[in-house]
Every structure is written in structure tokens, then in C-alpha cells.
Design a protein around this motif. Structure first.
Motif, PDB file in Angstrom:
ATOM      1  N   GLY A 160     -57.455  64.093 -74.517  1.00 51.63           N
ATOM      2  CA  GLY A 160     -58.246  63.204 -75.012  1.00 51.63           C
ATOM      3  C   GLY A 160     -59.710  62.494 -75.297  1.00 51.63           C
ATOM      4  O   GLY A 160     -60.529  61.826 -74.863  1.00 51.63           O
ATOM      5  N   VAL A 161     -60.460  63.493 -74.636  1.00 51.13           N
ATOM      6  CA  VAL A 161     -62.113  63.760 -73.591  1.00 51.13           C
ATOM      7  C   VAL A 161     -63.157  64.750 -74.332  1.00 51.13           C
ATOM      8  O   VAL A 161     -62.440  65.654 -74.819  1.00 51.13           O
ATOM      9  N   ARG A 162     -63.546  64.384 -74.821  1.00 52.13           N
ATOM     10  CA  ARG A 162     -64.637  65.097 -75.145  1.00 52.13           C
ATOM     11  C   ARG A 162     -65.353  66.014 -74.009  1.00 52.13           C
ATOM     12  O   ARG A 162     -66.531  64.857 -73.781  1.00 52.13           O
ATOM     13  N   GLY A 205     -71.869  67.471 -70.787  1.00 56.58           N
ATOM     14  CA  GLY A 205     -71.851  65.739 -70.923  1.00 56.58           C
ATOM     15  C   GLY A 205     -69.728  65.227 -70.664  1.00 56.58           C
ATOM     16  O   GLY A 205     -69.851  66.631 -71.838  1.00 56.58           O
ATOM     17  N   ILE A 206     -69.259  64.508 -70.262  1.00 56.23           N
ATOM     18  CA  ILE A 206     -68.495  64.187 -70.650  1.00 56.23           C
ATOM     19  C   ILE A 206     -68.128  62.408 -71.021  1.00 56.23           C
ATOM     20  O   ILE A 206     -69.191  61.650 -71.084  1.00 56.23           O
ATOM     21  N   SER A 207     -67.439  62.340 -72.579  1.00 61.15           N
ATOM     22  CA  SER A 207     -67.681  61.531 -73.246  1.00 61.15           C
ATOM     23  C   SER A 207     -66.515  61.532 -74.090  1.00 61.15           C
ATOM     24  O   SER A 207     -65.403  62.096 -74.235  1.00 61.15           O
ATOM     25  N   PRO A 208     -66.327  60.161 -74.628  1.00 63.76           N
ATOM     26  CA  PRO A 208     -64.819  59.615 -75.287  1.00 63.76           C
ATOM     27  C   PRO A 208     -65.450  60.805 -76.798  1.00 63.76           C
ATOM     28  O   PRO A 208     -66.577  60.707 -77.345  1.00 63.76           O
ATOM     29  N   PRO A 209     -64.067  60.735 -77.272  1.00 64.40           N
ATOM     30  CA  PRO A 209     -64.954  61.569 -78.887  1.00 64.40           C
ATOM     31  C   PRO A 209     -64.758  61.096 -80.020  1.00 64.40           C
ATOM     32  O   PRO A 209     -64.970  60.817 -81.212  1.00 64.40           O
TER      33      PRO A 209
END
Length: 260
Positions: A160-162, A205-209
Motif C-alpha cells: 500500500g506504499v508508493r 521518496g515514500i508516499s501514499p499512492p
């Protein structure tokens, strides 16, 4: 690269930190340490780890892909939220012996991973390719933000992580929006395209999708990657899903960056 099956769906320097990087929007303070050898989001649910190997054996149903120039993005599917999985393998995004990064970054959460141009960039975990840009559209006289990454690719992890990487020299053949990949699968190579100030590195970078061209400021990173990179580089498996889900719960997917 094996085409996706139709039966399943998944969610998707070496201290070269010169002051000029900080001004570019993709940099960090000059005192970076050298490292040793290497959608609504919901809380991740328990799941079994897939079998080892780099060749994808399962995927999501093929869908229409929106394309703008040489940039493509897997469609946002808020009507069909995926169920994130816990316990997936995570690996360091650059496969190189000579690599360094800093725990902080200028202006926003992110990390610049410094390695020689041409070193392999790999998928952090199992997931589906999200945004892909095979064309360097950045110009100093143009808009600052949407095209800063140059050649770039994101993976919407099955957790569930982008996971987003930019400034690549090239994108591997077959790495297209909607294609499912495994942890450790080669996505491209470290480069200096976009607003990289001619320094070979991978912006990570790490973010929600939150897919879409207007979401560039989220895509570049919203939580600090360093604690997770530290773990993965040592062979650990620290997972960012809970922190990313909490950020998403508070902020959603706003189309514009906050004003300063």
C-alpha cells in the motif's frame, strides 16, 4: 517481464551533497555520512510473503493507462481500494557497493542516494508500476516541480506504499504502468536527468499512492525514508506502511502543495 494475468488484482557521495543541490529542491546538507556496504490507505493486514525470485508470476488485471507525452500513470482506482499486505520483503533501492545517503533532505521528506551513474535501481518490494517517465522534460525556464525528476518510475507496493525513484539514466524495457514487479527486480539505472545538478544520484521518496500529474509534490516524498533505508541496507525489513497510512489519514491526496 511477464504480462499481467487477468485473474488477480493487487495494490499497487559518497557525500556529493553540495550546497547547490539544496537549492534545486532535490538535495541535502553537505555533511552527509557515508554508508557502509549496502486509494484510501488502510492499516496493513497480515499476509504471507510471496515466493522468492525476480520474475513476476502474478499481477493485476490490465487496465487502460493514461499517457501524457512520454509519461504514463496507472489509473487511480478509489472505487476499488486494494488491501495492503504486511510482511512483504523490502530491499535497498540501489544495487551498488559504493553508495551513500543522508538522513535528511532539503525542504521536504526524501532522500538522495548517491551512487555512480549506471548502477542498477531496483524495486523496493513487490508491487505494480505506477507513474513512468521515459522523457526528460525538465527545463530551468519551465515549471519547477512536476518535471524535476527527469526519467523516473514509481512502484505501488503490495504493502500500500508508493516508492518513487527519479533522475534515472534509463528505464528498463517492460517497466510500464500497470506491470507487476518483484522486490529486487531491475527498474532502471542511476542517472542525473531532470533537476539533478549534473550529479549522479537517485532521488527516493515514500508516499501514499496518490497517482496523477497534479500529485508530484506528494510523489517526491512525504515521510522520511532514511530509517527504512538503514534497515533494508542491513538486511532488515522495516515497513513504512503504518507511517504512510497515518499521513494519508491526516492529509488525503491534496492536489496542491501547502503554501509557505
Amino acid at each position: 517481464m511477464v504480462p499481467l494475468t487477468t485473474g488477480r488484482r493487487r495494490a499497487y557521495a559518497l557525500l556529493l551533497l553540495a550546497p547547490v543541490l539544496a537549492a534545486s529542491g532535490c538535495g541535502a546538507p553537505p555533511d552527509a555520512p557515508t554508508g557502509a556496504g549496502p486509494t484510501a490507505l488502510v492499516s496493513p493486514t497480515a499476509g504471507s510473503s510471496p515466493t522468492a525470485g525476480l520474475s513476476p508470476t502474478a499481477g493485476v488485471s490490465p487496465t487502460a493507462v493514461a499517457t501524457t507525452g512520454a509519461t504514463s500513470a496507472a489509473p487511480d482506482r478509489p472505487d476499488q481500494p486494494a488491501a495492503p499486505r504486511a510482511g512483504l520483503p523490502h530491499v535497498f533501492p540501489v544495487r551498488a557497493e559504493k553508495v551513500s545517503y543522508h538522513p535528511t533532505h532539503s525542504a521536504y521528506p526524501g532522500t538522495d542516494i548517491f551512487a555512480d551513474c549506471g548502477e542498477p535501481v531496483v524495486a523496493v518490494t513487490d508491487g505494480t508500476i505506477g507513474e513512468v517517465s521515459r522523457r526528460d522534460r525538465y527545463r530551468k525556464s519551465g515549471p519547477q516541480g512536476p518535471y524535476n525528476g527527469g526519467l523516473s518510475v514509481s512502484v505501488i507496493g503490495d504493502d500500500g506504499v508508493r516508492y518513487y525513484g527519479s533522475h534515472l539514466t534509463e528505464i528498463a524495457e517492460g517497466v510500464d504502468a500497470g506491470v507487476w514487479v518483484r522486490a529486487g527486480q531491475r527498474l532502471g539505472t542511476v542517472g542525473r536527468t531532470g533537476n539533478a545538478n549534473n550529479v549522479c544520484h537517485l532521488h527516493f521518496g515514500i508516499s501514499p499512492p496518490c497517482l496523477g500529474e497534479d500529485g508530484w509534490w506528494i510523489r517526491r516524498g512525504v515521510v522520511w525514508p532514511a530509517p527504512y533505508l538503514d534497515s533494508w541496507r542491513k538486511g532488515g525489513n522495516r515497513e513504512p506502511a503504518a507511517e504512510v497510512a497515518e499521513w494519508h489519514r491526516k492529509h488525503g491526496c491534496p492536489r496542491k502543495p501547502p503554501t509557505r
